[in-house]
Design an enzyme around this catalytic site. Sequence first.
Site, mmCIF file in Angstrom:
data_model
loop_
_atom_site.group_PDB
_atom_site.id
_atom_site.type_symbol
_atom_site.label_atom_id
_atom_site.label_comp_id
_atom_site.label_asym_id
_atom_site.label_seq_id
_atom_site.Cartn_x
_atom_site.Cartn_y
_atom_site.Cartn_z
ATOM 1 N N GLU A 92 39.205 38.540 51.832
ATOM 2 C CA GLU A 92 38.674 39.904 51.858
ATOM 3 C C GLU A 92 37.145 39.949 51.903
ATOM 4 O OE1 GLU A 92 41.778 42.396 49.163
ATOM 5 O OE2 GLU A 92 40.790 40.753 48.171
ATOM 6 N N CYS A 107 29.742 42.065 51.296
ATOM 7 C CA CYS A 107 30.104 41.098 50.259
ATOM 8 C C CYS A 107 31.210 40.228 50.843
ATOM 9 C CB CYS A 107 30.597 41.890 49.039
ATOM 10 S SG CYS A 107 31.353 40.874 47.766
ATOM 11 N N CYS A 121 38.871 38.220 35.503
ATOM 12 C CA CYS A 121 38.720 38.454 36.950
ATOM 13 C C CYS A 121 40.065 38.431 37.673
ATOM 14 C CB CYS A 121 37.795 37.387 37.531
ATOM 15 S SG CYS A 121 37.579 37.512 39.318
ATOM 16 N N GLY A 161 36.200 33.504 45.457
ATOM 17 C CA GLY A 161 35.848 32.086 45.451
ATOM 18 C C GLY A 161 34.517 31.756 44.817
ATOM 19 N N LEU A 215 26.465 34.983 34.237
ATOM 20 C CA LEU A 215 26.308 34.419 32.885
ATOM 21 C C LEU A 215 27.325 35.063 31.936
ATOM 22 C CD1 LEU A 215 24.518 32.282 31.564
ATOM 23 C CD2 LEU A 215 23.010 34.104 30.794
ATOM 24 N N HIS A 216 27.320 36.363 31.862
ATOM 25 C CA HIS A 216 28.357 37.136 31.165
ATOM 26 C C HIS A 216 28.487 36.899 29.674
ATOM 27 C CE1 HIS A 216 29.205 38.113 35.207
ATOM 28 N NE2 HIS A 216 30.282 37.414 35.423
ATOM 29 N N CYS A 333 33.719 44.815 42.039
ATOM 30 C CA CYS A 333 33.598 43.434 41.564
ATOM 31 C C CYS A 333 34.843 43.008 40.801
ATOM 32 C CB CYS A 333 32.423 43.286 40.613
ATOM 33 S SG CYS A 333 30.863 43.628 41.354
HETATM 34 N N1 SAH Z 1 32.409 32.772 41.766
HETATM 35 C C1 SAH Z 1 31.150 33.435 41.951
HETATM 36 C C2 SAH Z 1 31.226 34.542 42.976
HETATM 37 C C3 SAH Z 1 32.065 35.733 42.552
HETATM 38 S S1 SAH Z 1 31.024 37.091 42.411
HETATM 39 C C4 SAH Z 1 30.628 33.918 40.608
HETATM 40 O O1 SAH Z 1 31.326 33.751 39.626
HETATM 41 O O2 SAH Z 1 29.507 34.401 40.543
HETATM 42 C C5 SAH Z 1 32.031 38.272 41.621
HETATM 43 C C6 SAH Z 1 31.360 38.783 40.373
HETATM 44 O O3 SAH Z 1 32.183 39.810 39.776
HETATM 45 C C7 SAH Z 1 31.205 37.711 39.316
HETATM 46 O O4 SAH Z 1 30.010 37.907 38.640
HETATM 47 C C8 SAH Z 1 32.389 37.987 38.433
HETATM 48 O O5 SAH Z 1 32.257 37.410 37.179
HETATM 49 C C9 SAH Z 1 32.395 39.486 38.412
HETATM 50 N N2 SAH Z 1 33.653 40.097 37.995
HETATM 51 C C10 SAH Z 1 34.876 39.552 37.953
HETATM 52 N N3 SAH Z 1 35.786 40.446 37.510
HETATM 53 C C11 SAH Z 1 35.107 41.588 37.272
HETATM 54 C C12 SAH Z 1 35.486 42.892 36.830
HETATM 55 N N4 SAH Z 1 36.752 43.186 36.596
HETATM 56 N N5 SAH Z 1 34.534 43.820 36.699
HETATM 57 C C13 SAH Z 1 33.247 43.542 37.005
HETATM 58 N N6 SAH Z 1 32.830 42.350 37.440
HETATM 59 C C14 SAH Z 1 33.750 41.372 37.575
#
Ligand code: SAH
Length: 343
Positions: A92, A107, A121, A161, A215-216, A333
Amino acid sequence: MSEFILVGKNLEEIEKFMVDNGQSKFRAKQVYNWLYLKSVNDVNDMTDLPFATRQLLSEKTKLCSISIKDKQVSKDGTIKYLFELEDGNYTESVLMRFDNRANLTACISTQVGCAMGCSFCATAKLGFKRNLTSEEIIQQIFLIQADTGLKVTNIVYMGQGEPLLNFDNLIGSIKIFREQFQVGARRITVSTCGIIPQINKLADMNFQSTLAISLHAPNQEIRKNIMPVANKYKFDDLITALKQYTEQTGRRVTVEYVLMKDINDSVYDAEKLAVAISRLKSNVNLIVYNENEKSSFKKPLKSSIQKFKYILEASGKKVTIRLERGADIDAACGQLSSRMSAE
Ligand code: SAH
């Protein structure tokens, strides 16, 4: 004999194809411009080519190996594309327009599914199927442009990915985007969950696009609870690698932080984060968690978002809150896990 796929090839490869098929070499440049500067839907639209050349192209070539299987348009204008790959897999992309700007941001995905297993995620729930080839990555942008008739101005590697685990195809596709599609390095962002050896590799290459780091969490304890990758690449080591990266490249990184209620959104978490990244040349992008039926994580209260932002700003960081796009079509996201690809 299988068809020669055009989109994703460089000029030399197209020249070779033309010469091998009895055409003059200079025709390749014309084809190349139609592909990358105009994103035509059909080789017959390459109007400055002689009829015989167009006929050869329609017999022996195909523009893309991937195709648009489905397309959903959100109330806010965001478009989610579902692409079918040659082997029956799906991936996608999301195209976002922001009302107040001329920018068109796409994206894109680098893998089918994802192996990183972040607990919040939706893509992680698919598991990992395979890497996309650089052609498949490039074709996502080509097909979006061909479909909309618009030029993509910004590219973010934030789809399905982990881009840094498909390193060569990531770099190969960026090269084509920069040199052929003429998208500036600064208009390309690669997001990673923090694969340290590859961050070091980007630093050594003097990477000039933007690196965003998912980072989260403000520390190792919280991070390893939600992101299994933290067991392998520890929080402190990641911050050290990022500092090194900013020194080597002279570029600021973007710290992405998805705020999840009662997981990482407290005042204490904000203070910890501010300290952890205080000496890292970075901007912060706060993302409000997009809830989905596959997970029990919740979005934070509005007041927590504001407090979190305030604390980071008070520590001297530039903080933005990411606009939610396309939530009504599961294009936001972390929501990229189409029913099709889950089969
Ligand atoms: N694997 C890479 C690229 C993915 S980017 C990475 O981890 O950065 C997608 C982004 O969306 C990441 O920052 C991921 O952590 C975030 N993400 C995943 N699930 C989400 C959600 N339910 N709400 C908001 N952000 C989310």
